[in-house]
Every structure is written in C-alpha cells, then in structure tokens.
Design an enzyme around this catalytic site. Structure first.
Site, PDB file in Angstrom:
ATOM      1  N   THR B 183      15.826  48.256  13.432  1.00  0.00           N
ATOM      2  CA  THR B 183      15.603  47.703  14.764  1.00  0.00           C
ATOM      3  C   THR B 183      16.558  46.545  14.963  1.00  0.00           C
ATOM      4  O   THR B 183      16.837  45.781  14.044  1.00  0.00           O
ATOM      5  CB  THR B 183      14.166  47.187  14.945  1.00  0.00           C
ATOM      6  OG1 THR B 183      13.937  46.166  13.972  1.00  0.00           O
ATOM      7  CG2 THR B 183      13.171  48.299  14.736  1.00  0.00           C
ATOM      8  N   GLU B 330       9.530  51.628  15.930  1.00  0.00           N
ATOM      9  CA  GLU B 330       8.400  51.705  14.997  1.00  0.00           C
ATOM     10  C   GLU B 330       7.396  52.790  15.370  1.00  0.00           C
ATOM     11  O   GLU B 330       6.496  53.104  14.598  1.00  0.00           O
ATOM     12  CB  GLU B 330       7.664  50.347  14.956  1.00  0.00           C
ATOM     13  CG  GLU B 330       8.421  49.221  14.282  1.00  0.00           C
ATOM     14  CD  GLU B 330       9.385  48.482  15.229  1.00  0.00           C
ATOM     15  OE1 GLU B 330       9.734  49.051  16.291  1.00  0.00           O
ATOM     16  OE2 GLU B 330       9.773  47.353  14.892  1.00  0.00           O
ATOM     17  N   LYS B 440       4.685  31.157  29.289  1.00  0.00           N
ATOM     18  CA  LYS B 440       3.371  30.534  29.135  1.00  0.00           C
ATOM     19  C   LYS B 440       3.351  29.230  29.915  1.00  0.00           C
ATOM     20  O   LYS B 440       3.911  28.237  29.478  1.00  0.00           O
ATOM     21  CB  LYS B 440       3.056  30.272  27.655  1.00  0.00           C
ATOM     22  CG  LYS B 440       2.690  31.531  26.871  1.00  0.00           C
ATOM     23  CD  LYS B 440       3.543  31.679  25.626  1.00  0.00           C
ATOM     24  CE  LYS B 440       3.523  33.101  25.090  1.00  0.00           C
ATOM     25  NZ  LYS B 440       4.775  33.469  24.401  1.00  0.00           N
ATOM     26  N   TRP B 445      -0.421  33.019  31.515  1.00  0.00           N
ATOM     27  CA  TRP B 445       0.761  33.822  31.243  1.00  0.00           C
ATOM     28  C   TRP B 445       1.369  34.352  32.537  1.00  0.00           C
ATOM     29  O   TRP B 445       0.678  34.831  33.421  1.00  0.00           O
ATOM     30  CB  TRP B 445       0.399  35.016  30.354  1.00  0.00           C
ATOM     31  CG  TRP B 445       0.204  34.648  28.904  1.00  0.00           C
ATOM     32  CD1 TRP B 445       0.442  33.435  28.331  1.00  0.00           C
ATOM     33  CD2 TRP B 445      -0.255  35.499  27.869  1.00  0.00           C
ATOM     34  NE1 TRP B 445       0.165  33.469  26.998  1.00  0.00           N
ATOM     35  CE2 TRP B 445      -0.273  34.734  26.676  1.00  0.00           C
ATOM     36  CE3 TRP B 445      -0.660  36.827  27.808  1.00  0.00           C
ATOM     37  CZ2 TRP B 445      -0.674  35.248  25.449  1.00  0.00           C
ATOM     38  CZ3 TRP B 445      -1.055  37.345  26.584  1.00  0.00           C
ATOM     39  CH2 TRP B 445      -1.067  36.567  25.413  1.00  0.00           C
TER      40      TRP B 445
END
Lengths: 546, 546
Positions: B183, B330, B440, B445
């Site tokens: 990755t 993944e 944040k 959020w």
C-alpha cells in the site's frame, strides 16, 4: 496467515438478504389464496426455529427431516438448520413407504417437520421409524384439524412461539454436513448425498453469477422444483443470500395454479423440470390471452433435457429464455448451463444458431472439471461426435454416499455420473443419455433422448419415450412410445418417416406404440425402468420377433 | 468426507476462459496502434512463461516482481505465477525510488519482469536490490533498442521461446500466497498485503455475480485501474475465468487515447479512479460527437468516491451506469458496491432516488461482515447519522501485513480500515472520510469528502480538495482548494454561498484557495498529505489567525 481464513459457512450469507431487503416477501400458495411474510419475519422465525430445535435436543450434526412442499416454513427449516449446524434431510413426499422408511432409518432422523396434508403418508410408518422422537406439524388452511399417532406431535407455530428471534450462529468447521438428500435409486436402495457448508456455499456463489442463472436481488423467484430435490437446485439458498422475493407453490402443483401464481406475483425467474414447462405451454395454447406471463424473463429447466422445440416455443411465444441446466443430486446439482448467449462471439450468431446451443447441456461452471472417458478411463476427444462416460469433479461434487460409500461410482477422485455424452469443439457438453437408457444396437449406441426430442417436435405428439428392447441379433433395438396430442391419433409410419429425416436407417425405432401416458419417477422424469417393466409384463415382442 | 474438498486454487479457474472462448482477444495499446492476441495464445504463453520461470529457478512461494503497465504480458505474468504457485509482486511504477527499493528488498523479489519503457526508473536501483537475480524485459514498439545494467537481462520473448505450452499446474495448499501488493503508505514504509489463492478465488466468484459488477463472458473489459493496484481490482482474474475480451491501455493513459480505445474496441465495461472519469467527461464535453462511446454500458469507479454530479453526468449524457465500489488493498479490494438498482424495492424509485443510492459506498458483498464502531469498539446504530470507524472481516480481508504484522491495525479478527463512515437504515455504507482526512472542529467532525463533492458540482469548478488546518480554538478548520474549469475564475464568496445551501455555518470552509492543480498519489487519489505539507511550507495561516 496473510488473509483471514473465515470458514465458508452458510450462516455467513443466509441472513444477508433479510438484512438488506427486510420488507421483501416470501409468498406461499394456500387453499385460500396466498400467505405473505417479509424476509425479516422469515429470518426471525428461522432463528426462533433454531432455538426451538436446540431446546428439543437437536445438536450440531443431528439430522432433521422435512416432509414438506415448497413453502415459507420449509424455507425457515433450511435457514434454521444451516445456521445452527444441524443437517437438513429433505424427504421426497412422492417416495414409496418402503423407500421412505429406509431413508429415515438410514439417516437416523431425530425430528421430522411435516406439512399437515402429508401426515397420512408419514402415519403409515408409525412404529417403523424408531429414531424419530417427534414430529412438528406445519399447518396450512384446511388442515387445522390434523391428528396423528406419530410420536410427540406439536404444531409448528406452538413449537417456535416465544423463542428469541436471534440465534448466535456457531462457528463450525466449513466441511461440516449441511444437508442430506437421497437419490431416487433406479436399482437397490436410495443412496444419500450429504452436502457440506463449503460445498453449498461455493455452489451458491456460482449460481449467483451473471453467466450462470443470473439471479439478482431484483428478481422474483418461483422455484417449482421441489425443495426435496437436490436442495431445490440450491435456489432457496441463493435467493436468501441475495434477498429475492420468493413465491412458493406449496402443494398446488397443477399448471393452472402455477401459471396464475407466476402472473399474479410478477415472477421473473422460475425453475422446474421439462414436464412442468410442457404443461404450462399446453395451458397457454389452450387458453389464449388468459395468463399474463409478461413478467417472466427466464426459466431454468433441469432434471432431464427439454426438447429444443419447447425451448424455442418459450422464446418465440412468451419471450422467455429457457436456461438448460445439467446436473444431479450428486453435483449439488449445478454442473453445466446453457443460455442463448454465453460468449461474446455468440452475440452475432443467428437466433437459430443460438438455440442450437441452448439445446445442449451447456458449459461447465467455474471451479469444476468435467470430461468424457472411454471404458478404460482414457479421455476422449472434444469433437462433438465421440461419445463417452461423463465424469466430473470439483468442490461441490459428491465424493461418496452417506454411510454407503459405493467406490465403484467414483474413479480417481472423479464422480462417474452415469450419463454418457459428447463434448463439441466449443466445449459444450451434449448429453446422449443415461448410460442405462442408451440403446446398444449391433455394437453402436443410439440415443433415446435424441429420438424423443425429434419425435416430440411433431405437432400430433404430446410426449415421446424411447426404450431399448432385447433383440437376439442386435442385442437391443429402440421402441418409441408416444402420447398423442388431444383428439389426435399418431401414425406409426409418419413417425418413422419423420425420424428418417434426421436419423440413419439403423437408428430408427423398430416400433411406435401409442399410449395414454408415460409413467414418471418421483422427480418428474420419465420412468423408463417402469416403461420397460410394463412392456415385459405385457409380453411385448419386437415386430420382427413375432 | 461427503463432498470433494478440492482446493480453491486460481489454477482451477484461470484456464477456463481460454478453453471456452479460445478466439476471444486480448488487445494491448502500443505506439503503433494495438497489438492483438487470442485468449488461447495468451493461455499458451502463460504456460510457457511458467516453464521459463521454473527453468530460471523460481519455486512455489518465490516472489516474482512486475514493473509493468496493463498489457498482455502483464496478464500472462498473473496467469503464470498463479498457476505455478509463485507469488506475483506487482510494483507500482509511480513509486519513488526510495519506496521501490524498500519494497523490492522487503519482498526479496528474485526476478522482475519490466516493461522496457520503465527500465530507466528501475535502473536507478542498480546495486541496491541484491535479491533480484534477473530482469525480464517486455519490449513494445519503440523500445526495441533497450539496454540495462540490471542483472542478467533477457527479452521476454526470448525468455519464453520454445517452452512447452502446457504446464501441469501443481496442487498446492489453497491458503498459499498468490500475490503481494504494497500500500502506498501515507506514513512510514509501505506495507505489504499478501493475497492467497483461496481469498482471491472467492473474491473472483463474488466479482462475477450479477449483483456485483455483473461481469460476463459477453463483456469487453477495459481495466484502466493499473494491474499494480490491488491486483487491478481483481478484474484480470475474473475476465480470464469468464473468457472476456480485454482491452489494455498499457502506458497510454491520456484520456484521448483511452476514449479512442473504448470507442474502437467496443468496450462495454471499464474501471478506474474518479480522476480518469472526470478527464473523459471533460474530453467529451470539449469535443462533442468526436468519441462514440455507445458500446460502454457501465464503469466501475473506486479508489475514492466519485462526486454525485459525475455519476449523474455519465448516466444522463452517455447512458453509462457508474458503479461505485469501496475497498482498499487490504480488502482484495471489493468490499461494498453501489448500483442504480440493487434491490427489487428500488425498481420503483425515481431516478433521483436511485442516484442518491449510487452516491453511497454501497452494500456489502456476500460473505463479508462490516460495521461501524466507536473508539471502544462498540457497534454503532445504522441510522444514517452516527459516524464511526469502519471495520470489516471475511475471507478476502487481510489479517496482517507481510513480515510486518501491525497488530494495531486489527481488532479481534477485524481489519480497522482507517475510513470512517455511517450506515443507513437501508444498510448502505456511506464513507465520511479517511479518518486522517476528517476535519475535527470543536469536538465535531466535518467530512472533507462531502464538502468536495458539493463544491465540485459548481460548473466553474473542475476539482476540489478540502483539508484541515490547525486552529488554536477549534483544533482544526477546513480549507478548500479548487481548480477552476478552463478560462474561469472561482469566486470565494460564491463557493461559500453554494456550501451554505447544504452545510451548517460551522461546517463551511474558512478559506477557498484557487490552485493550478491538486497533487495526486501514485494511485491517482488526491494526496492530502502533500496538500497539507505544501500549505505548511508556504507558511499558510487561516484568515482569522493572520
């Protein structure tokens, strides 16, 4: 370990449909119309049934029998037993008492869930099925007053009432037993095929492929094939995983009711044996405009090969694609499949050529291996002409029979299917016959299926059955039995002249007999064993031996 | 054992397409047009490559690197290594020398197959990659005169020449390694994900489902997503199994060439990141009528979420269904998918409502489990509002990184994806952001993705990128960087007014900066790490801190 090795358990995919499409419906035909419940209710009831079975002492690996038509409670039994790790033993309601007794005892079923209308047949076995501790009776309208002397009977609804609606499905070995289905043996006792979680999981994934039946969550499925035949061809599992609407005919298997159900519920895909589709064709022809089957887009036909004329009629008349599938109880059952267009190169074929392909048994599902072999297990060429024994292997193919291994049915890891056929240059499997139904004449083989398909295309013929009869010189010669279309007589010479347009002289039937009906097996196939026995009992002799 | 326990090896499905559709084509773009070979040739060449690799000392489990574009020889390398049980390590051609050196050494690649045009980049590593014994050079028109100081170079064609065209694929453990993909790490060294035969086999079956990408043997696939990204999203495997025509753009990744290729080869399905589809949209708009994309029926978009306006444009203008997929290296990568109609109940939705669903990350693939969790790993409600960390598990989800387990990325058998999102009452996953890209602000959020999708729908905006900037009072505040459409200026107040139609006041960006371009990662996603670093290097401060 670099990737998670989560076991391939049916419980990992069964609840998915109800989660994604909780308000989708399971519709069951009843004497009063239909009964509807949502997928969420079905899922919850399946979890309740699992709790009730556990409370009744059922443990992982225990056999739970069902003696049921296709209906919501049968589906719940599939879901519950698979989830909890019990083994669903689907009992064929059309079996003889003798076979039924044998398989219940052979499987040691501990419980049987039975449709109330089927109680009388099971009742005949009282005292002869000692492993059965209890029967759970699924009651449909008209059968509320059931009674039985079978052990510890309880109504299905009372059995599951009050149980929690979530069962924490156990993590078991993926090669654990899932289901048990006995083949309608043509000789000897029925033989049990034990499905496993992994094998059925992989079969389910293959069935959901675009290039397989193309089943989708947008479909409304009517599985006419009984759920006691090879797990309903796997369709109940796939539909539960996807979240399809399912329409279940229960005991109402007459073609009028089936056609009404397809029309009123907007069925898009259905599955059944050729005799069902012959029947619906006859019904539609006899009642023009009565049944609106426009929602239907495809029907899967298996169990035996549909005649090409039938496949074509569905396409030309109803715009319905008939998908031919080939397989058997031992192959879970989907092994090969034939659709109108299965390769990009076929997009540009003429419709006639496309239908020539649909008339074949089809192309192999991914993950399986299949080939044709001679008597010494040498592979034969794929030339569309050489005929050999069909052997198949792969992750959803049976490796032995339940508590009755029968090693002679297997060779070096392959299942000997008992069918014979050829493979053409395009890798299509073409079934010639069951090996026991081939006519062996003068050292050559004659396909009874080819003759039947050709004869049944005559407008005056409703059904045709070709069997071998003993002959001192040729070993065997073919005889055709035909059922005439209503109000017609079938002329022997006309049948032979028709056959002569496609077959060599030595392949033509020696005789053509008009009969009222052809006996069927419990799975709806023509029962050639009975046809041959009837001819023998009648003292039938071939014309040149009289 | 009641069912055959055949291992789930890629070799069991890879040869199938070539067997069923031997004359189907693999088309590779070259400097001179295209190069064509049949599936049968591709299969035979893959078997030859396997023999050649074996002769070069490659054994089961050995890593074979590829440093290649999408092309027929890269496909052959997939096929050969999977068949013989070697491990295909796909090297990203866009990596930095430093990362490339790290991953080649970390994986101990023994051989590297390299496209000749990429030799100079690999050449930079001479002397720094001791495990590499040999490079095999795939030569395309214009690069015949390649030379290299890399060890033991050999031309690909010379390497495979004369080898037998059938390799007897070994029966290995189904959990054997198949592929290795690192990755593009945003922090620290790249991490390797090791795919296994069983995991990729199951992923392939899921990808071939009707309710997944709906890939079929009748499709012509153009995988634009590089084959060095998460196994080309698994598409090369699925297409080989089915026998699709495949069209491979090689190094010609400009949108003009891509659009020409789609048009001239009759591509029906394609797959790429949103920036590709943004580019083709721009091209079509700038050249009305020039590109006939009528063969195209669906494009799969992944890597990052496509803006809803883009999805809608493809449908309204080209009649192309954009399928949104979500996943990561993944997760093999397919985890969720969103299509216009995924449930029967959606058939009757308005087109607007259908597209509201396509704008979500989608529904979970069968066999996987996915949920959102709070910081203490408690499951959160599926109410479409509560935002949590997305965790996923199942048979094609990574359980650890290659020789670098990173247990903190996993919890109780689940992969912690690093994405945050919500799940609505219809079980749709909606990605809010990468957890590191969330803004944040004052304990709440703000989703940078939501702001970007909203801003990019303005006709004067070509691209938008929202990142967090530090703020002493609120912790973080959002800043929008926008690339204007050609010949236009973007007005800050207009952007803010546009945002105010959909977002609360405290969620609006504190600043809107017009930029020439947004830096991209090697996988074609906006590189917010670089965006933030650039702002810091420029001494950027939020307006109320100046």
């Amino acid at each position: 370990m670099a990737m998670q090795h989560s076991p391939l358990l049916m419980s990992r995919i069964l609840d998915r449909g109800a989660r994604l499409s909780p308000n989708e419906e399971i519709v069951t035909a009843t004497a009063e119309g239909v009964r509807r419940q949502t997928l969420r209710e079905t899922r919850n009831r399946a979890h309740q049934l699992a709790h009730a079975l556990k409370a009744a002492g059922i443990r992982e690996g225990d056999r739970v029998g069902t003696f049921m038509w296709n209906g919501s409670r049968h589906l719940e039994a599939y879901h519950a037993t698979a989830g909890m790790g019990a083994v669903l033993h689907t009992l064929n309601v059309r079996l003889s008492d003798k076979d039924l007794e044998y398989i219940i005892n052979h499987a040691s079923d501990r419980l049987i869930i039975v449709d109330a209308d089927q109680l009388p047949q099971l009742e005949a076995l009282v005292g002869r099925i000692p492993s059965v501790e209890r029967v759970i009776v699924a009651t449909e309208p008209g059968f509320e007053g059931w009674s039985t002397t079978l052990p510890n009977p309880v109504d299905y609804e009372a059995f599951i009432a009050g149980q929690p609606t979530t069962y924490d499905w156990p993590e078991i070995d993926e090669n654990s037993a899932l289901g048990l289905c006995y083949t309608s043996g043509t000789t000897g006792n029925p033989k049990g095929v034990e499905y496993e979680h992994r094998s059925q999981y992989l079969h389910t994934m293959a069935q959901a492929m675009t290039d397989s039946m193309g089943l989708s969550a947008t479909d409304t499925l009517c599985g006419i094939v009984p759920m006691f035949h090879a797990m309903g061809w796997g369709l109940p599992w796939t539909a539960l995983m996807l979240g399809c609407k399912q329409v279940m005919p229960h005991r109402f298997m007459g073609v009028e009711r089936l056609a009404e159900l397809i029309a009123s519920e907007g069925v898009t895909v259905s599955a059944g044996v050729p005799t069902i589709w012959q029947g619906i064709k006859g019904l539609v022809e006899a009642n023009p405009g009565k049944y609106d089957l426009s929602s239907l887009s495809r029907v899967t036909c298996g169990g035996s090969a549909p005649p090409p004329s039938l496949i074509r009629w569905y396409w030309d008349t109803l715009g319905v694609e008939m998908i031919q599938g080939w397989g058997m109880t031992e192959t879970s059952p989907l092994a090969t499949l034939s659709r109108r267009v299965m390769k990009r190169s076929q997009l540009k074929l003429s419709e006639d050529d496309q239908f020539r392909n649909v008339a074949k048994a089809g192309l192999l599902m991914p993950g399986l291996e299949l080939d044709i072999f001679d008597d010494n297990f040498n592979r034969l060429p794929h030339d569309g002409e050489t005929v050999g024994e069909i052997l198949v292997r792969g992750p959803w193919i049976c490796s032995e029979y339940y508590h009755n291994p029968q090693p002679e049915k297997f060779h070096d890891g392959w299942l000997i299917t008992g069918d014979v056929g050829k493979i053409d240059a395009d890798e299509y499997l073409i079934i010639s016959d069951r090996s026991k139904d081939l006519v062996k004449s003068g050292g050559e083989w004659i396909s009874s299926v080819d003759l039947e398909n050709h004869i049944v295309a005559m407008p005056e013929v409703a059904q045709a059955c070709v069997v071998a009869q003993p002959h001192p010189k040729w070993d065997e010669r073919p005889v055709a039995l035909v059922v005439a279309a209503p109000g017609v007589t079938v002329d022997k010479d006309k049948v032979l002249a028709h056959c002569a347009t496609a077959f060599a002289r030595w392949q033509l039937p020696d005789d053509v007999l008009q009969v009222e009906s052809i006996p069927l097996t419990s799975t709806g196939k023509m029962d050639k064993k009975v046809v041959r026995a009837n001819l023998e009992n009648q003292g039938y002799r071939l014309p040149d031996l009289r």
